[in-house]
Write a protein that holds these residues in place. Structure first.
Motif, PDB file in Angstrom:
ATOM      1  N   LYS A 281       0.872  -1.175   0.000  1.00 44.01           N
ATOM      2  CA  LYS A 281       0.000   0.000   0.000  1.00 44.01           C
ATOM      3  C   LYS A 281       0.912   1.229   0.000  1.00 44.01           C
ATOM      4  O   LYS A 281       1.830   1.314   0.811  1.00 44.01           O
ATOM      5  CB  LYS A 281      -0.816  -0.026   1.292  1.00 44.01           C
ATOM      6  CG  LYS A 281      -2.133   0.695   1.210  1.00 44.01           C
ATOM      7  CD  LYS A 281      -2.926   0.333   2.452  1.00 44.01           C
ATOM      8  CE  LYS A 281      -3.650   1.501   3.063  1.00 44.01           C
ATOM      9  NZ  LYS A 281      -3.977   2.653   2.335  1.00 44.01           N
ATOM     10  N   THR A 282       0.662   2.167  -0.897  1.00 47.50           N
ATOM     11  CA  THR A 282       1.549   3.336  -0.931  1.00 47.50           C
ATOM     12  C   THR A 282       1.177   4.292   0.220  1.00 47.50           C
ATOM     13  O   THR A 282       0.009   4.479   0.547  1.00 47.50           O
ATOM     14  CB  THR A 282       1.468   4.087  -2.274  1.00 47.50           C
ATOM     15  OG1 THR A 282       0.104   4.389  -2.533  1.00 47.50           O
ATOM     16  CG2 THR A 282       2.029   3.266  -3.405  1.00 47.50           C
ATOM     17  N   LYS A 283       2.216   4.888   0.808  1.00 51.22           N
ATOM     18  CA  LYS A 283       2.000   5.760   1.969  1.00 51.22           C
ATOM     19  C   LYS A 283       2.112   7.233   1.600  1.00 51.22           C
ATOM     20  O   LYS A 283       1.870   8.084   2.441  1.00 51.22           O
ATOM     21  CB  LYS A 283       3.057   5.450   3.035  1.00 51.22           C
ATOM     22  CG  LYS A 283       2.984   4.040   3.600  1.00 51.22           C
ATOM     23  CD  LYS A 283       2.077   4.030   4.815  1.00 51.22           C
ATOM     24  CE  LYS A 283       1.979   2.691   5.487  1.00 51.22           C
ATOM     25  NZ  LYS A 283       3.146   2.335   6.254  1.00 51.22           N
ATOM     26  N   PHE A 314       5.560   9.026   5.314  1.00 52.10           N
ATOM     27  CA  PHE A 314       6.144   7.703   5.103  1.00 52.10           C
ATOM     28  C   PHE A 314       7.516   7.614   5.730  1.00 52.10           C
ATOM     29  O   PHE A 314       8.148   8.634   6.029  1.00 52.10           O
ATOM     30  CB  PHE A 314       6.181   7.334   3.608  1.00 52.10           C
ATOM     31  CG  PHE A 314       6.784   8.367   2.705  1.00 52.10           C
ATOM     32  CD1 PHE A 314       8.147   8.376   2.459  1.00 52.10           C
ATOM     33  CD2 PHE A 314       5.987   9.339   2.094  1.00 52.10           C
ATOM     34  CE1 PHE A 314       8.706   9.328   1.612  1.00 52.10           C
ATOM     35  CE2 PHE A 314       6.542  10.304   1.254  1.00 52.10           C
ATOM     36  CZ  PHE A 314       7.906  10.299   1.012  1.00 52.10           C
ATOM     37  N   GLU A 315       7.916   6.383   5.968  1.00 54.28           N
ATOM     38  CA  GLU A 315       9.225   6.108   6.562  1.00 54.28           C
ATOM     39  C   GLU A 315      10.132   5.533   5.488  1.00 54.28           C
ATOM     40  O   GLU A 315       9.644   5.081   4.446  1.00 54.28           O
ATOM     41  CB  GLU A 315       9.073   5.060   7.685  1.00 54.28           C
ATOM     42  CG  GLU A 315       8.411   5.563   8.942  1.00 54.28           C
ATOM     43  CD  GLU A 315       9.155   6.727   9.561  1.00 54.28           C
ATOM     44  OE1 GLU A 315      10.412   6.705   9.571  1.00 54.28           O
ATOM     45  OE2 GLU A 315       8.492   7.684  10.005  1.00 54.28           O
ATOM     46  N   ARG A 316      11.426   5.505   5.779  1.00 58.39           N
ATOM     47  CA  ARG A 316      12.366   4.830   4.890  1.00 58.39           C
ATOM     48  C   ARG A 316      11.900   3.388   4.695  1.00 58.39           C
ATOM     49  O   ARG A 316      11.550   2.697   5.644  1.00 58.39           O
ATOM     50  CB  ARG A 316      13.744   4.848   5.561  1.00 58.39           C
ATOM     51  CG  ARG A 316      14.779   3.990   4.901  1.00 58.39           C
ATOM     52  CD  ARG A 316      16.146   4.279   5.495  1.00 58.39           C
ATOM     53  NE  ARG A 316      17.050   3.151   5.282  1.00 58.39           N
ATOM     54  CZ  ARG A 316      17.621   2.859   4.108  1.00 58.39           C
ATOM     55  NH1 ARG A 316      17.392   3.602   3.043  1.00 58.39           N
ATOM     56  NH2 ARG A 316      18.409   1.817   4.003  1.00 58.39           N
ATOM     57  N   ALA A 331       5.501   5.770 -11.633  1.00 55.31           N
ATOM     58  CA  ALA A 331       6.145   4.588 -11.056  1.00 55.31           C
ATOM     59  C   ALA A 331       5.741   4.430  -9.596  1.00 55.31           C
ATOM     60  O   ALA A 331       5.119   5.322  -9.013  1.00 55.31           O
ATOM     61  CB  ALA A 331       7.666   4.742 -11.146  1.00 55.31           C
ATOM     62  N   ARG A 332       6.104   3.268  -9.060  1.00 56.64           N
ATOM     63  CA  ARG A 332       5.993   3.053  -7.608  1.00 56.64           C
ATOM     64  C   ARG A 332       7.318   2.526  -7.120  1.00 56.64           C
ATOM     65  O   ARG A 332       8.022   1.844  -7.865  1.00 56.64           O
ATOM     66  CB  ARG A 332       4.922   2.005  -7.308  1.00 56.64           C
ATOM     67  CG  ARG A 332       3.559   2.582  -7.408  1.00 56.64           C
ATOM     68  CD  ARG A 332       2.532   1.618  -6.914  1.00 56.64           C
ATOM     69  NE  ARG A 332       1.245   2.256  -7.113  1.00 56.64           N
ATOM     70  CZ  ARG A 332       0.121   1.797  -6.650  1.00 56.64           C
ATOM     71  NH1 ARG A 332       0.096   0.675  -5.971  1.00 56.64           N
ATOM     72  NH2 ARG A 332      -0.996   2.443  -6.859  1.00 56.64           N
ATOM     73  N   GLY A 333       7.640   2.823  -5.890  1.00 58.12           N
ATOM     74  CA  GLY A 333       8.911   2.307  -5.396  1.00 58.12           C
ATOM     75  C   GLY A 333       9.030   2.411  -3.894  1.00 58.12           C
ATOM     76  O   GLY A 333       8.127   2.920  -3.217  1.00 58.12           O
ATOM     77  N   LEU A 334      10.141   1.900  -3.378  1.00 56.51           N
ATOM     78  CA  LEU A 334      10.402   1.956  -1.942  1.00 56.51           C
ATOM     79  C   LEU A 334      11.301   3.165  -1.681  1.00 56.51           C
ATOM     80  O   LEU A 334      12.385   3.259  -2.245  1.00 56.51           O
ATOM     81  CB  LEU A 334      11.121   0.691  -1.471  1.00 56.51           C
ATOM     82  CG  LEU A 334      10.461  -0.648  -1.811  1.00 56.51           C
ATOM     83  CD1 LEU A 334      11.301  -1.801  -1.248  1.00 56.51           C
ATOM     84  CD2 LEU A 334       9.037  -0.707  -1.259  1.00 56.51           C
ATOM     85  N   SER A 335      10.822   4.056  -0.839  1.00 57.95           N
ATOM     86  CA  SER A 335      11.575   5.283  -0.593  1.00 57.95           C
ATOM     87  C   SER A 335      12.770   5.021   0.331  1.00 57.95           C
ATOM     88  O   SER A 335      12.638   4.334   1.341  1.00 57.95           O
ATOM     89  CB  SER A 335      10.645   6.324   0.043  1.00 57.95           C
ATOM     90  OG  SER A 335      11.405   7.448   0.365  1.00 57.95           O
ATOM     91  N   ASP A 341      12.660  13.766   5.716  1.00 56.95           N
ATOM     92  CA  ASP A 341      14.005  13.897   5.147  1.00 56.95           C
ATOM     93  C   ASP A 341      13.932  14.189   3.646  1.00 56.95           C
ATOM     94  O   ASP A 341      14.721  14.983   3.119  1.00 56.95           O
ATOM     95  CB  ASP A 341      14.826  12.612   5.402  1.00 56.95           C
ATOM     96  CG  ASP A 341      15.232  12.490   6.863  1.00 56.95           C
ATOM     97  OD1 ASP A 341      15.148  13.510   7.574  1.00 56.95           O
ATOM     98  OD2 ASP A 341      15.615  11.386   7.285  1.00 56.95           O
ATOM     99  N   ALA A 342      12.965  13.559   2.987  1.00 60.51           N
ATOM    100  CA  ALA A 342      12.813  13.786   1.547  1.00 60.51           C
ATOM    101  C   ALA A 342      12.532  15.260   1.269  1.00 60.51           C
ATOM    102  O   ALA A 342      13.074  15.855   0.332  1.00 60.51           O
ATOM    103  CB  ALA A 342      11.698  12.910   0.992  1.00 60.51           C
ATOM    104  N   ALA A 343      11.679  15.862   2.128  1.00 59.69           N
ATOM    105  CA  ALA A 343      11.333  17.269   1.925  1.00 59.69           C
ATOM    106  C   ALA A 343      12.570  18.160   2.087  1.00 59.69           C
ATOM    107  O   ALA A 343      12.684  19.202   1.446  1.00 59.69           O
ATOM    108  CB  ALA A 343      10.246  17.683   2.921  1.00 59.69           C
TER     109      ALA A 343
END
Ligand code: GLU
Length: 376
Positions: A281-283, A314-316, A331-335, A341-343
């Motif tokens: 499930k995408t967060k 979302f978390e790592r 796309a979808r992926g694992l961050s 942190d991404a921001a």
């Protein structure tokens, strides 16, 4: 044994071999079987020299530690087996280190708990360390971290641990070496029990063939081996249960030795992509610029520089959706980073990550191995 199944071991890119306590240690005295270990490691080194990436999942810490501490035979209390593992793991690692270095290979000790393969953030860490070790030519020797793993966070058996590791690192072959040469229609001691050379579908009938064969030292029986087969084949990995009681057990298997093969249901790559695109499930959402869309379509990783916005929490290790400026899902992926942190790093060059976050993270926001493009 059919040539096609034998080739599964010789042709595999990445092989996980699990060895049970009963092979490594003498059942009566608990002493390490050095001759056996030397011959086994020679097989591993030969396969590594042919370019195959090799990982070992080894039991034996509790058996060795029990002997060293003079603990009685029979079932140990949890804290006693944890204490035995703490002592025995040192000897185990040392024995592997000595045998592997005789072939010019580095041995890397990895102790895992259930959390390390089930919690996504830790899963990414464990996977990237294993990948790095393989790239550097080392042979990881993995065991459960028995000293800290209590029942709620433990595998309890190395069969399933080996299967989790195999699917985590996209191995294409897993070999469980034990004191049986595979699956039989009934316990092998019973008249009429027939050996099964290949299982293409793990049906309830197949599951029913597993008896409880666990010995005093090892926790695995046929049940845990079949549970491992379910995990491995679902993850795109072929699995063999083979008798390791002979010297050079992997060579014997490559030469057609008797075993049961469980056929992978897809390739590791396809299994991983299916898991990322459909199974999670995408967060949150990561919005990217046109340059990043182009890079992704060319099979590259997503770098922080191409990100324009981050939405959701979302978390790592969590799954996220990657969208273009029009909101189309690319796309979808694992961050590799949390939303916070991404921001902080979005729009920046990867070289600036350490300065922005105060720690050296990964260069990619989503590594291409963890990314699936949306079709159409
Ligand atoms: N982790 C345990 C040990 O090293 C063995 C578990 C098993 O036998 O599957 O002693």
């Amino acid at each position: 044994m059919a040539a096609v199944t034998i080739a599964r071991l010789s042709n595999a890119q990445r092989v996980v071999v699990k060895i049970g306590s009963a092979l490594l240690t003498d059942g009566k005295t608990g002493k390490l079987n050095r001759d056996w270990l030397g011959a086994f490691v020679a097989d591993v080194a030969a396969m590594r020299a042919r370019g195959q990436e090799m990982l070992i999942v080894s039991s034996g810490a509790i058996a060795l530690g029990r002997r060293a501490l003079g603990l009685p035979s029979g079932r140990l209390k949890l804290e006693e087996s944890q204490a035995a593992a703490a002592v025995g793991q040192i000897g185990l690692a040392q024995a592997f280190q000595e045998s592997l270095s005789a072939h010019g290979r580095n041995c890397a000790q990895i102790l895992l708990t259930l959390d390390d393969t089930e919690t996504r953030r830790r899963y990414l860490n464990a996977r990237s360390t294993l990948n790095t070790l393989l790239r550097l030519g080392a042979v990881p020797v993995i065991n459960e971290n028995d000293t800290v793993a209590t029942s709620e966070i433990r595998y309890g058996d190395n069969d399933r641990l080996a299967a989790r590791v195999a699917s985590m690192i996209s191995a294409d072959c897993l070999v469980l070496l034990s004191d049986v040469d595979g699956l039989y229609t009934a316990p092998p001691s019973e008249p009429g029990a027939t050996h099964i050379p290949e299982v293409t579908d793990i049906t309830p009938e197949i599951m029913a063939m597993a008896g409880d064969a666990a010995s005093e030292m090892s926790r695995g029986g046929m049940k845990t081996k079949l549970a491992a087969a379910l995990i491995a084949t679902e993850g795109g990995c072929h699995m063999a249960i083979a008798n390791g009681r002979t010297l050079h057990p992997l060579k014997a298997l490559e030469e057609g030795g008797r075993c049961t093969w469980f056929t992978a249901r897809s390739t590791p790559y396809a299994a991983r992509k299916r898991w990322i695109s459909g199974g999670l499930k995408t967060k949150g959402t990561i919005v990217v610029d046109a340059g990043a869309v182009d890079a992704l379509l060319h099979g590259r990783s997503l770098l922080p520089a191409g990100i324009t916005a981050v939405q959701g929490r979302f978390e790592r290790g969590d799954a996220v959706s990657v969208r273009d400026s029009e909101g189309r899902e690319i796309a979808r992926g694992l961050s590799a980073y949390s939303n916070e942190d991404a921001a902080r790093i979005l729009g920046h060059n990867s070289r600036e990550i350490e300065e922005l976050l105060g720690f050296a993270g990964r260069a990619e926001m989503i590594h291409r191995d963890d990314l699936v493009l949306k079709k159409g």
